[in-house]
Design an enzyme around this catalytic site. Structure first.
Site, PDB file in Angstrom:
ATOM      1  N   CYS A  66       0.842  -1.188   0.000  1.00 37.42           N
ATOM      2  CA  CYS A  66       0.000   0.000   0.000  1.00 37.42           C
ATOM      3  C   CYS A  66       0.879   1.241   0.000  1.00 37.42           C
ATOM      4  CB  CYS A  66      -0.894   0.000   1.245  1.00 37.42           C
ATOM      5  SG  CYS A  66      -1.863  -1.507   1.457  1.00 37.42           S
ATOM      6  N   ASP A  93      -3.459  -9.214   8.460  1.00 39.03           N
ATOM      7  CA  ASP A  93      -2.164  -9.074   9.113  1.00 39.03           C
ATOM      8  C   ASP A  93      -2.004  -7.681   9.705  1.00 39.03           C
ATOM      9  OD1 ASP A  93      -2.078  -7.987   6.516  1.00 39.03           O
ATOM     10  OD2 ASP A  93       0.081  -8.320   6.321  1.00 39.03           O
TER      11      ASP A  93
END
EC number: 6.3.5.4
Length: 569
Positions: free
Chosen positions: A2, A94
């Site tokens: 990201c 996660d």
């Protein structure tokens, strides 16, 4: 994988974080999120890979609403860590495991993480920011301090979008032209913008910034210095590699892999096919239709054994001009040349085919001493495939050249080979490749994972004796013997070939007018005083007349012109 961004300080303009996120939206097209508190703004561009639901969007808060997390990367062992944590989980991500691990163990959680990451956690109660980067710096973290603010992001352009002026770091540029250096791990090519080095964390509160190292490689490898037999090393390393690849197949989207014709890529292919349902995993490779450089013969030989679907991506010379402009925008700094453009096309094609995660063979040469200059005593040129120096210091003006200072790297080991490996892991080869690769993968909103850079693998291989790495002039001996059980001798014992395209031929022929035009742009720019243009033009003439053992210096000049173009657009 990201993009993250943040501003900590007083008088934060409302739209500043949005401008930063907009500039790097390619890193995460699935969701853009912002959290604003008193004297802090955090933002996130999400590329959804694990737990695709909206509950895992970021910025992510804990159950008490005290902590806010923005995170770029993957924690591959998140399922194992989740079992250790006493936390009321609301997602299967996660991301939440990372935040819970920090709440449980504080900064010590870093040593438990197996992954690639850069993240920042804001503690609203203490008004304190904690940020960290993974061991080898796979995921980027850029920052600057100005007007009593800390500004950070995943890309340099986001900090410029905040309003920081684009001013070249002249010393880094001088070292690039004179010595081929891409800067130290904490430097960038832009003044006032720094990197958090791999294996470091930072803390920021009350306008005070503290940076500390958390990963001490030199100490960690001592844990692996028990003397193993050669067969024991082969077995242990094979098991570690299988485990690394298994962890990196954890995704809720399609996974593929990049393939060249070399040994490292062959090893990756062999072990990928140990995975369940491996016959459906696509392999991607690039070619240029030039038999002097293409590796399709070796690639197709490997694929004929494993039967994986193969996607062949062609790069043509007439694509280079436009593609180089596009990739320059995404890189923000000089990059590795036409091979990087060819590599970028792989991610572009993977995205079109809905393969959002690709595995890559980066990191094997550094841990098993695979480069040819590891065999030489002297401080040999680290650019593969050239005979003469690729650097042309004589074309630089005296004033500009005076800024250059040949980089010096730590030598923590008594053994010269280990020091070269250490340099390449933490200062030259790996940081450079990781930077190029992160930005070309993210340009197409795809994620790149490097199984060979699992720290367990690197530490174990690095710690092995010289005769396990190089024997009778054969480099990466252990790895070759491992993959010989899967692949033919023509692949397993082939000498290392630098990953190439017809760069030297294209620059002097097909792209001659493009290069000439860019050199004229530099001469007319405010950066012309960096060069002695009479000497530069003579070098260009020599190149066109056949003095093209290396094309690196031509690409360096072209890189500057492309970045100048990007700054004026």
């Amino acid at each position: 994988m990201c993009g993250i961004a943040g501003v900590v300080g007083e008088n934060i303009e409302k739209d500043s974080i949005h401008k930063m996120l907009l500039s790097q939206t390619h890193r995460g097209p699935d969701y853009t999120g912002v959290w604003e508190g008193e004297n802090v703004a955090l933002g996130h561009n999400r590329l959804a890979i694990i737990d695709l639901t909206a509950t895992s969007n970021q910025p992510f808060t804990d159950n008490s609403n005290r902590y806010q997390l923005v995170f770029n990367g993957e924690i591959y062992n998140y399922l194992e860590l989740r079992k250790e944590l006493n936390y009321n989980f609301k997602t299967n991500s996660d991301t939440e495991v990372l935040l819970a691990a920090y709440l449980e163990w504080g900064k010590d959680c870093l040593h438990k993480l197996n992954g690639m990451f850069s993240f920042a956690i804001w503690d609203a109660k203490k008004e304190k920011l904690f940020a960290a980067r993974d061991r080898f710096g796979v995921k980027p973290f850029f920052y600057t301090q100005i007007d009593n603010k800390l500004i950070f992001s995943s890309e340099i352009k986001a900090i410029h979008a905040f309003g920081i002026q684009k001013t070249p770091n002249r010393k880094v540029w001088a070292n690039y032209f004179a010595f081929g250096s891409y800067g130290l791990p904490n430097e960038t090519f832009w003044q006032d913008i720094s990197q958090l080095s791999g294996g470091h964390y930072l803390e920021y509160s009350n306008k005070n910034l503290k940076i500390e190292k958390w990963y001490f490689f030199e100490q960690e490898i001592k844990k692996h210095q028990e003397k193993y037999s050669y067969e024991e090393v082969k077995t242990k390393y094979s098991n570690l590699l299988k485990q690394s690849i298994r962890l990196r197949f954890r995704a809720d989207v399609a996974v593929g892999f990049n393939l060249s014709g070399g040994l490292d890529s062959s090893a990756l292919l062999a072990f990928v096919n140990e995975q369940e349902y491996s016959e459906n995993i696509k392999a991607f490779t690039f070619y240029t239709d030039d038999k002097r450089y293409d590796e399709l013969t070796w690639v197709e030989e490997m694929i004929s054994i494993t039967k994986n679907p193969l996607v062949k991506v062609l790069l043509k010379s007439d694509e280079v001009e436009e593609l180089s402009k596009k990739i320059t925008f995404h890189q923000d700094e000089p990059f590795g040349g036409i091979p990087t453009l060819a590599y970028a096309k792989i991610f572009e094609q993977a995205r079109k085919e809905d393969v959002l995660v690709l595995l890559d063979g980066q990191g094997m040469d550094e841990q098993w001493a695979g480069y040819d200059y590891y065999l030489k005593k002297e401080d040999a040129n680290i650019i593969q495939g050239v005979n003469k120096s690729p650097f042309k210091k004589e074309v630089l003006s005296k004033e500009f050249l005076a800024l250059a200072e040949k980089p010096k790297y730590p030598k923590p080991f008594k053994d010269d080979l280990l020091n070269k490996q250490y340099r390449d892991l933490f200062y030259t080869k790996i940081p450079r490749a990781l930077r190029f690769n992160d930005r070309v993968s993210m340009a197409s909103s795809t994620e790149l994972r490097e199984p060979f850079l699992d720290y367990n693998l690197v530490e174990f291989a690095f710690a092995q004796p010289l005769e396990y790495k190089i024997k009778n002039g054969i480099q990466k001996k252990v790895l070759r013997d491992i993959v010989s059980e899967f692949l033919s001798d023509s692949i397993t014992y082939a000498p290392k070939r630098p990953l190439q395209t017809p760069q030297r031929e294209w620059l002097g022929n097909d792209l001659k007018d493009f290069v000439s035009g860019k050199l004229k742009e530099i001469e007319k720019s405010s950066f012309s005083n960096w060069f002695d243009f009479d000497k530069l033009k003579k070098e260009w003439e020599n190149y066109l007349e056949g003095d093209n053992d290396s094309s690196f210096h031509i690409w360096q000049w072209l890189s500057l012109a492309l970045i100048l173009d990007n700054n004026t657009n």
